[in-house]
Design an enzyme around this catalytic site. Structure first.
Site, PDB file in Angstrom:
ATOM      1  N   GLU A 258      92.952  11.535  74.842  1.00  0.00           N
ATOM      2  CA  GLU A 258      92.808  12.919  74.409  1.00  0.00           C
ATOM      3  C   GLU A 258      91.719  13.414  74.674  1.00  0.00           C
ATOM      4  O   GLU A 258      91.342  14.647  75.100  1.00  0.00           O
ATOM      5  CB  GLU A 258      93.403  13.272  73.123  1.00  0.00           C
ATOM      6  CG  GLU A 258      93.249  14.485  72.321  1.00  0.00           C
ATOM      7  CD  GLU A 258      94.184  15.503  73.296  1.00  0.00           C
ATOM      8  OE1 GLU A 258      93.573  16.391  73.862  1.00  0.00           O
ATOM      9  OE2 GLU A 258      95.294  15.226  73.522  1.00  0.00           O
TER      10      GLU A 258
ATOM     11  N   ASP B  35      90.318  16.428  77.111  1.00  0.00           N
ATOM     12  CA  ASP B  35      89.529  17.737  76.501  1.00  0.00           C
ATOM     13  C   ASP B  35      88.146  17.837  77.219  1.00  0.00           C
ATOM     14  O   ASP B  35      87.801  18.961  77.703  1.00  0.00           O
ATOM     15  CB  ASP B  35      89.392  17.447  74.894  1.00  0.00           C
ATOM     16  CG  ASP B  35      90.627  17.590  74.403  1.00  0.00           C
ATOM     17  OD1 ASP B  35      91.736  18.152  75.027  1.00  0.00           O
ATOM     18  OD2 ASP B  35      90.733  17.474  73.360  1.00  0.00           O
TER      19      ASP B  35
ATOM     20  N   SER C  99      97.740  20.401  75.050  1.00  0.00           N
ATOM     21  CA  SER C  99      96.298  19.994  74.657  1.00  0.00           C
ATOM     22  C   SER C  99      95.632  19.750  75.976  1.00  0.00           C
ATOM     23  O   SER C  99      94.390  19.652  76.022  1.00  0.00           O
ATOM     24  CB  SER C  99      96.220  18.281  74.236  1.00  0.00           C
ATOM     25  OG  SER C  99      96.927  17.510  75.101  1.00  0.00           O
TER      26      SER C  99
END
Length: 424
Positions: free
Chosen positions: A125, A129, A341
């Protein structure tokens, strides 16, 4: 010197110079010229030094790639929770494949409440990002906030029996303490709203409102479970003791003071990606800024799904962006990933670019974005295909205008820039 040469009575009057004599005075040193040439060559740009100047023909895209041209005071903050750490070596590998003009540039890390930065444990994650925020904005404008693994207030449900929620309040306490907080904040995390005690959710939502008042745009992922759960209806039940079958909204996407980002997939046509989270809050009432956009959707929906959601609740997502088939680098290896995300740092990078331009024009940052978006939906690409199934249902369909799968639509940077050009 030219004044002296041209002034009667001066000792050098009339002693005009040759071009070689002038060049000896004004040319940069060979060392300085060589450093500039080498710097350009590293970015794949061929240049020549004619004695006085370094000259090169470059594309607009190449020119836009330089920190000296792109970097401003606008900061794109990326929040990291649950022991997720961005990896700098992976970022360079990512740049080598996808943004070679950014090689050698990196992001900054700030620790909140004991947050670590373990480079031996690259997070999927965190890397997602950071890599897309950096690639679509400017690596040196990105700050990663690593937050300690604290235990926030929590109420379990069948989907989340143990506390895996993020300590938003604690993070925002420190984030708000900054004298000049970043102008853009991207959060790619989400919890089932019912697992967040209402009082805690209200405090956090008020903190997001404070950020908006200070000029920070907060982008939050709408979640990856469609209308709130997988195909098993057992996961779509309330945790209030009644175990009622119900769509499950997510937090903090359900807070009315954030811009919630859903997901799309495909091009020409672009459609809602099936996992795009969306629905209506059980905690927060529908804000006035979105009522005129949401009402047509509810009217067209009619009694469908009656009793499964709170039609008077804050509706989300607000917008959407591409959310599937993203290529990222984790532990040196390229892998494919999808989720809102991914959509969120993409939209955050769009906002950062607009803020950077506004800053160069002497204008304030966008701040809380939703009232602007809902009054200028023409600056977004309306998505009318796809849906977000879940809880054993087809979910909400993407339609003309706002919908709970893709919100108002995906960003059109040129249109947004155009509309904002006339805005102070």
């Amino acid at each position: 010197m030219v004044i002296d040469l041209s002034t009667p009575g001066h000792p050098t009057y009339g002693q005009h110079m040759t071009q070689d004599e002038i060049n000896d005075i004004i040319n940069p040193s060979k060392e300085s010229a060589q450093l500039v040439l080498e710097w350009l060559k590293l970015s794949g740009i061929d240049a020549v030094h004619d004695g006085q100047s370094v000259k090169a023909e470059i594309t607009i895209a190449q020119a836009q790639a330089y920190s000296c041209l792109r970097k401003g005071d606008a900061v794109l903050a990326v929040a990291g929770f649950l022991g997720e750490y961005g990896n700098r070596a992976d970022l360079q590998t990512f740049f080598k494949s996808f943004r070679p003009d950014f090689l050698g540039l990196s992001y900054r890390t700030i620790s909140i409440r004991g947050g670590l930065d373990d480079q031996s444990k690259p997070g999927v994650e965190a890397n997602l990002d950071i890599q897309y925020a950096a690639a679509l904005a400017n690596p040196e404008a990105v700050t990663y906030y690593t937050v300690g693994e604290l235990m926030p207030e929590f109420t379990p449900d069948k989907n989340t029996p143990t506390n895996m929620n993020e300590p938003y309040e604690e993070f925002l306490d420190d984030f708000l303490a900054a004298s000049n907080p970043p102008t853009t904040l991207s959060i790619s995390y989400a919890d089932y709203e019912q697992t967040v005690p209402k009082s805690y959710a209200e405090r956090v939502c008020n903190q997001f409102a404070q950020l908006g008042a200070r000029g920070t745009t907060v982008l939050v992922a709408s979640g990856d479970y469609g209308v709130g759960g997988n195909s098993s209806t057992a996961s779509c039940v309330t945790n209030d003791g009644k175990s009622a079958y119900r769509f499950l909204p997510l937090f903090p996407a359900s807070c009315p003071f954030v811009t919630s980002v859903g997901g799309t997939v495909g091009m020409a046509p672009e459609r809602a990606v099936s996992f795009s989270g969306g629905g209506f809050s059980e905690y927060f009432s529908q804000p006035t800024y979105q009522q005129s956009n949401v009402s047509p959707y509810l009217n067209n929906l009619g009694p469908k799904y009656s009793g499964l959601f709170n039609s008077a609740g804050r509706a989300y997502p607000d917008v959407a962006a591409q959310g599937d088939h993203f290529q990222i680098v984790v532990n040196g290896t390229v892998r494919s990933i999808g989720g809102t995300s991914a959509s969120t740092p993409v939209f955050a990078a769009v906002v950062w670019n607009i803020n950077n331009q506004r800053q160069a024009q002497g204008k304030p940052p966008l701040g809380f974005l939703n009232p602007f978006l809902y009054s200028h939906s023409e600056a977004l690409n309306d998505i009318v295909l796809g849906s977000n199934p879940g809880c054993g249902t087809p979910g909400f369909s993407a339609t003309a205008g706002w919908d709970p799968a893709t919100g108002l639509g995906t960003p059109d940077l040129n249109k947004l820039m155009e509309v904002l050009a006339s805005s102070t």
